[in-house]
Design an enzyme around this catalytic site. Structure first.
Site, PDB file in Angstrom:
ATOM      1  CE  LYS A  77      35.396  26.792  34.962  1.00 54.23           C
ATOM      2  NZ  LYS A  77      36.118  28.117  34.938  1.00 54.23           N
ATOM      3  CB  SER A 115      31.181  24.641  34.740  1.00 48.65           C
ATOM      4  OG  SER A 115      32.013  25.781  34.796  1.00 48.65           O
ATOM      5  CB  THR A 155      38.348  28.455  41.996  1.00 43.55           C
ATOM      6  OG1 THR A 155      38.008  27.127  41.619  1.00 43.55           O
ATOM      7  CG2 THR A 155      39.649  28.472  42.779  1.00 43.55           C
ATOM      8  CB  THR A 156      36.984  32.942  39.894  1.00 36.45           C
ATOM      9  OG1 THR A 156      37.958  32.251  39.102  1.00 36.45           O
ATOM     10  CG2 THR A 156      37.114  34.433  39.660  1.00 36.45           C
ATOM     11  CD1 TRP A 157      31.326  34.722  43.967  1.00 38.94           C
ATOM     12  CD2 TRP A 157      30.251  32.751  43.992  1.00 38.94           C
ATOM     13  NE1 TRP A 157      30.065  34.938  44.460  1.00 38.94           N
ATOM     14  CE2 TRP A 157      29.385  33.755  44.489  1.00 38.94           C
ATOM     15  CE3 TRP A 157      29.796  31.441  43.899  1.00 38.94           C
ATOM     16  CZ2 TRP A 157      28.080  33.469  44.907  1.00 38.94           C
ATOM     17  CZ3 TRP A 157      28.501  31.165  44.303  1.00 38.94           C
ATOM     18  CH2 TRP A 157      27.657  32.158  44.799  1.00 38.94           C
ATOM     19  NE  ARG A 164      28.712  24.788  39.521  1.00 39.35           N
ATOM     20  CZ  ARG A 164      28.963  25.580  38.489  1.00 39.35           C
ATOM     21  NH1 ARG A 164      30.220  25.736  38.056  1.00 39.35           N
ATOM     22  NH2 ARG A 164      27.986  26.207  37.872  1.00 39.35           N
ATOM     23  CG  HIS A 195      41.881  23.612  40.670  1.00 41.82           C
ATOM     24  ND1 HIS A 195      40.804  24.164  41.317  1.00 41.82           N
ATOM     25  CD2 HIS A 195      42.063  24.361  39.544  1.00 41.82           C
ATOM     26  CE1 HIS A 195      40.353  25.201  40.630  1.00 41.82           C
ATOM     27  NE2 HIS A 195      41.090  25.342  39.547  1.00 41.82           N
TER      28      HIS A 195
END
Length: 233
Positions: free
Chosen positions: A50, A142, A53-55, A134, A112
């Site tokens: 969170k 998150s 990662t996806t971004w 982050r 991760h």
């Protein structure tokens, strides 16, 4: 619509795995993970859960392949384009199998895992790594909401108990503090690590994309930057 609990798998329990809190979905395929054969042009996207990662996976996929494969973003799920190396869920392709089957150059692979558990071939092949950190507060919030919705994570409990476990490092993939500092220390001995901060990306996405492109030896078009800026974080 009520959830059919007869078809929902039970949530896993935390286990101690080489000193790191994990669940079996990320350790069941451990031999293949540790023996994974990285290639010199592979790019590893590493984050604590969170943390963007996806971004960043989407950004890298866009930077590398939007011009040569313009329909790629809409024709293939991101998890197939950027496999999750350590995941192993029954009746689904494992992360290692998906990564091995990639025909792109470079292969984009996400993880991760804390730095000490990364397969040694990534270091031996001197692969480039993009790490995203982050801040702990937003990361914890998150993570809490993510754990409430996914069955591959332990039951989160209420916010107070979850936050205490986060502080104590009793989370899947271990301590946030150990994760971000472990990778920070590694970048001093492995020059091919680009260490990014989620907050810097939010503050000035264009600036951080330029830094990322410099690290990767890429140039970004105005169209690509517009697509990235239009992403919902």
């Amino acid at each position: 619509m009520p959830v059919d609990k007869t078809t929902t798998p039970p949530r896993p329990n935390l286990i101690d795995f080489h000193g790191v809190s994990m669940v079996h979905y990320f350790t069941d395929n451990w031999e293949k993970i540790q023996n994974f054969k990285a290639r010199p042009d592979d790019i590893l996207i590493a984050t604590y859960p969170k943390a963007g990662t996806t971004w960043v996976s989407y950004i890298l996929d866009l930077l590398y392949f939007s011009q040569t494969q313009p329909d790629r973003q809409t024709s293939t799920p991101l998890n197939d384009r950027v496999p999750f190396l350590e995941i192993m869920i029954p009746n689904q392709s494992s992360g290692t199998d998906l990564a091995d089957s990639l025909d792109t150059c470079p292969r984009l692979i996400k993880t991760h895992l804390p730095v000490q558990l990364i397969p040694k071939s990534f270091w031996e092949q001197k692969c480039r790594v993009v790490y995203v950190a982050r801040n702990a507060k937003d990361n914890a919030v998150s993570y809490f909401h993510f754990d409430r919705m996914t069955c591959v994570q332990p039951e989160p409990g209420d916010w107070n108990s979850f936050l205490q476990r986060f502080i104590d490092g009793k989370m899947v993939f271990g301590s946030w503090f150990d994760h971000v500092t472990g990778w920070w220390e590694k970048k001093h001995s492995h020059p091919k690590i680009h260490y990014m901060f989620f907050e810097d990306m939010v503050e000035d996405t264009g600036r951080e994309i330029n830094k990322l492109c410099s690290f990767l030896g890429l140039t970004s078009t105005t169209k690509e930057k517009d697509q990235i800026n239009n992403l919902v974080v």
